[in-house]
Design a protein around this motif. Structure first.
Motif, PDB file in Angstrom:
ATOM      1  N   SER A 199       0.806  -1.123   0.015  1.00 23.94           N
ATOM      2  CA  SER A 199       0.049  -0.265   0.128  1.00 23.94           C
ATOM      3  C   SER A 199       0.978   1.172   0.047  1.00 23.94           C
ATOM      4  CB  SER A 199      -0.789   0.050   1.170  1.00 23.94           C
ATOM      5  OG  SER A 199      -0.112   0.035   2.583  1.00 23.94           O
ATOM      6  N   CYS A 200       2.021   1.186   0.125  1.00 23.29           N
ATOM      7  CA  CYS A 200       2.777   2.422   0.636  1.00 23.29           C
ATOM      8  C   CYS A 200       2.865   3.304  -0.411  1.00 23.29           C
ATOM      9  CB  CYS A 200       4.297   1.822   1.125  1.00 23.29           C
ATOM     10  SG  CYS A 200       4.538   1.459   2.785  1.00 23.29           S
ATOM     11  N   ARG A 201       3.305   2.738  -1.819  1.00 27.51           N
ATOM     12  CA  ARG A 201       3.477   3.786  -2.871  1.00 27.51           C
ATOM     13  C   ARG A 201       2.000   4.329  -3.476  1.00 27.51           C
ATOM     14  NH1 ARG A 201       6.621   2.498  -7.641  1.00 27.51           N
ATOM     15  NH2 ARG A 201       5.802   0.157  -7.418  1.00 27.51           N
ATOM     16  N   GLN A 202       0.700   3.706  -2.976  1.00 29.54           N
ATOM     17  CA  GLN A 202      -0.507   3.952  -3.212  1.00 29.54           C
ATOM     18  C   GLN A 202      -0.703   5.200  -2.575  1.00 29.54           C
ATOM     19  OE1 GLN A 202      -2.338   0.256  -2.317  1.00 29.54           O
ATOM     20  NE2 GLN A 202      -2.662  -0.092  -4.449  1.00 29.54           N
ATOM     21  N   PHE A 203      -0.091   5.635  -1.597  1.00 28.16           N
ATOM     22  CA  PHE A 203      -0.058   6.798  -0.763  1.00 28.16           C
ATOM     23  C   PHE A 203       0.217   7.951  -1.408  1.00 28.16           C
ATOM     24  CE2 PHE A 203      -0.730   3.543   2.850  1.00 28.16           C
ATOM     25  CZ  PHE A 203      -2.111   3.988   2.951  1.00 28.16           C
ATOM     26  N   LEU A 204       1.099   7.704  -2.212  1.00 24.33           N
ATOM     27  CA  LEU A 204       1.897   9.014  -2.798  1.00 24.33           C
ATOM     28  C   LEU A 204       1.323   9.575  -3.835  1.00 24.33           C
ATOM     29  CD1 LEU A 204       5.640   7.239  -2.901  1.00 24.33           C
ATOM     30  CD2 LEU A 204       4.374   8.513  -1.119  1.00 24.33           C
ATOM     31  N   THR A 205       1.467  11.165  -3.817  1.00 25.35           N
ATOM     32  CA  THR A 205       0.658  11.791  -4.762  1.00 25.35           C
ATOM     33  C   THR A 205       0.818  11.424  -6.125  1.00 25.35           C
ATOM     34  OG1 THR A 205       0.882  13.665  -3.050  1.00 25.35           O
ATOM     35  CG2 THR A 205       0.421  14.174  -5.604  1.00 25.35           C
ATOM     36  N   GLY A 206       0.064  11.372  -7.069  1.00 26.10           N
ATOM     37  CA  GLY A 206      -0.081  11.093  -8.526  1.00 26.10           C
ATOM     38  C   GLY A 206      -0.269   9.411  -8.685  1.00 26.10           C
ATOM     39  N   SER A 207      -0.282   8.534  -7.527  1.00 24.90           N
ATOM     40  CA  SER A 207      -0.209   7.121  -7.763  1.00 24.90           C
ATOM     41  C   SER A 207      -1.504   6.649  -8.658  1.00 24.90           C
ATOM     42  CB  SER A 207      -0.269   6.433  -6.385  1.00 24.90           C
ATOM     43  OG  SER A 207      -1.454   6.447  -5.763  1.00 24.90           O
ATOM     44  N   ASP A 208      -1.295   5.707  -9.215  1.00 25.76           N
ATOM     45  CA  ASP A 208      -2.174   5.126  -9.951  1.00 25.76           C
ATOM     46  C   ASP A 208      -3.504   4.769  -9.001  1.00 25.76           C
ATOM     47  OD1 ASP A 208      -0.714   4.951 -12.325  1.00 25.76           O
ATOM     48  OD2 ASP A 208       0.070   2.877 -12.061  1.00 25.76           O
ATOM     49  N   PHE A 209      -3.308   4.237  -7.914  1.00 26.49           N
ATOM     50  CA  PHE A 209      -4.582   4.093  -6.950  1.00 26.49           C
ATOM     51  C   PHE A 209      -5.304   5.380  -6.878  1.00 26.49           C
ATOM     52  CE2 PHE A 209      -6.626   3.893  -2.907  1.00 26.49           C
ATOM     53  CZ  PHE A 209      -7.272   2.658  -2.937  1.00 26.49           C
ATOM     54  N   LEU A 210      -4.662   6.297  -6.563  1.00 27.50           N
ATOM     55  CA  LEU A 210      -5.265   7.743  -6.316  1.00 27.50           C
ATOM     56  C   LEU A 210      -6.000   8.192  -7.495  1.00 27.50           C
ATOM     57  CD1 LEU A 210      -2.764   9.336  -3.808  1.00 27.50           C
ATOM     58  CD2 LEU A 210      -5.141   8.511  -3.449  1.00 27.50           C
ATOM     59  N   LYS A 211      -5.098   7.976  -8.744  1.00 31.83           N
ATOM     60  CA  LYS A 211      -5.814   8.439 -10.004  1.00 31.83           C
ATOM     61  C   LYS A 211      -6.976   7.730 -10.066  1.00 31.83           C
ATOM     62  CE  LYS A 211      -1.623   9.467 -12.310  1.00 31.83           C
ATOM     63  NZ  LYS A 211      -0.702   9.337 -13.370  1.00 31.83           N
ATOM     64  N   LYS A 212      -7.284   6.531  -9.775  1.00 33.80           N
ATOM     65  CA  LYS A 212      -8.422   5.538 -10.151  1.00 33.80           C
ATOM     66  C   LYS A 212      -9.604   5.994  -9.062  1.00 33.80           C
ATOM     67  CE  LYS A 212     -10.459   1.070 -10.525  1.00 33.80           C
ATOM     68  NZ  LYS A 212     -10.224  -0.393 -10.292  1.00 33.80           N
ATOM     69  N   LEU A 213      -9.082   6.506  -8.012  1.00 37.70           N
ATOM     70  CA  LEU A 213     -10.193   6.808  -6.940  1.00 37.70           C
ATOM     71  C   LEU A 213     -10.777   8.210  -7.058  1.00 37.70           C
ATOM     72  CD1 LEU A 213     -11.155   5.206  -4.415  1.00 37.70           C
ATOM     73  CD2 LEU A 213      -9.573   6.762  -2.948  1.00 37.70           C
ATOM     74  N   ASN A 214      -9.892   8.924  -7.693  1.00 43.61           N
ATOM     75  CA  ASN A 214     -10.366  10.253  -8.114  1.00 43.61           C
ATOM     76  C   ASN A 214     -11.065  10.498  -9.493  1.00 43.61           C
ATOM     77  OD1 ASN A 214      -9.271  12.603  -6.135  1.00 43.61           O
ATOM     78  ND2 ASN A 214      -7.989  10.927  -6.092  1.00 43.61           N
TER      79      ASN A 214
END
Length: 304
Positions: A199-214
């Motif tokens: 999960s660690c890199r998923q927290f970083l600004t610009g991660s693929d996870f955050l892009k999908k969530l947003n």
């Protein structure tokens, strides 16, 4: 482990790729096992005979943060909510150990675990919906469940403490991660860091996870009532305004209580935060929040 130890552990996990750490395989998504000494429930939580009252018909599911577990994250809030008449439930997700360290699995996997746990809570209590109260990763990961795994039909109120919808730039790690990707080092980072902390890199600004969530209009899902609680003294969510969510009631603790100095971990042990949580869970009976001076550190016993 004190506050500084937990912070150092999180930063080290992000910064030191290739660390030789033996991690047990992540469990398949399933209802949590019976309580055991390695993963105890906090006081007031996981009474599977609890019957929701007319005043509080929704069970409350508590979702901990990265490197925490249900016991050390919810030692203060769980008994307070139970004492106020709520049926309170908690889990440790994405864990390795012993000792039990949670939140390490990729958040998609943890969301599946949460989904199974919510179904177990609903089956046990007969409730149609639950309310979620989450801290740090627990304020972010559940929205994947809500948005992509059918949770919108099962979640009524969603309260997040120290959220990070736009990620974090802690210690410049988001920039370092992007630079590594641009230099073609992403396979190296993925092979060395992700098995330790998926999960660690998923927290970083610009991660693929955050892009999908947003994507598709943002994280907030229609039909779910969101309340986000932020602190200006958050040293792990940088900037703290990453926790602002369109479509939510956004609360910055210091706007109403300048003497509240709680940082990232201490928010979960903060009586001011607790008042905001209770108002968010029961807005029809909301009361004025009394400002109480709060120090920057979480109680040592609560974070060990």
């Amino acid at each position: 482990m004190g506050r500084r130890g937990r912070i150092a552990g999180i930063v080290a996990a992000l910064a030191v790729a290739g660390a030789l750490v033996a991690v047990a395989p992540m469990a398949e998504a399933s209802p949590p096992p019976a309580p055991n000494v390695l993963d105890p429930s906090p006081p007031g939580s996981n009474d599977w005979s609890c019957e929701p009252s007319e005043a509080h018909p929704n069970p409350v599911v508590l979702v901990h943060g990265l490197s925490a577990n249900q016991a050390n994250n919810w030692g203060y809030i769980a008994p307070q909510l139970a004492g106020a008449g709520y049926c309170v439930f908690s889990l440790t997700y994405g864990a390795s150990g012993p000792p039990t360290v949670g939140g390490l699995a990729p958040m998609e996997q943890s969301a599946e675990q949460l989904s199974a746990f919510v179904d177990r809570v609903r089956d046990a209590t007969g409730a149609a919906k639950v309310d979620i109260v989450g801290h740090s990763e627990g304020s972010l990961m559940p929205d994947y469940y809500v948005k992509f795994l059918g949770g919108a039909e099962k979640v009524d109120r969603y309260v997040g403490m120290t959220p990070l919808w736009d990620g974090t730039e802690t210690a410049g790690l988001a920039l370092l991660n992007r630079t590594g990707q641009q230099l073609g080092l992403d396979p190296v980072l993925r092979a060395s860091l992700d098995p330790v902390c998926g999960s660690c890199r998923q927290f970083l600004t610009g991660s693929d996870f955050l892009k999908k969530l947003n994507s598709d209009g943002g994280p907030a899902v229609e039909g779910v009532t969101y309340t986000m609680i932020l602190t200006r003294y958050d040293e792990l969510v940088v900037p703290y305004t990453s926790g602002l969510l369109d479509g939510a009631t956004n609360i910055v603790l210091q706007d109403g209580c300048p003497t509240d100095l709680a940082e990232h971990v201490a928010v979960a042990f903060d009586p001011v935060t607790l008042q905001h949580i209770r108002n968010a869970l029961d807005p029809d009976h909301a009361t004025p929040v009394r400002c109480t001076p709060v120090g920057p550190d979480a109680p040592t016993a609560a974070t060990s």
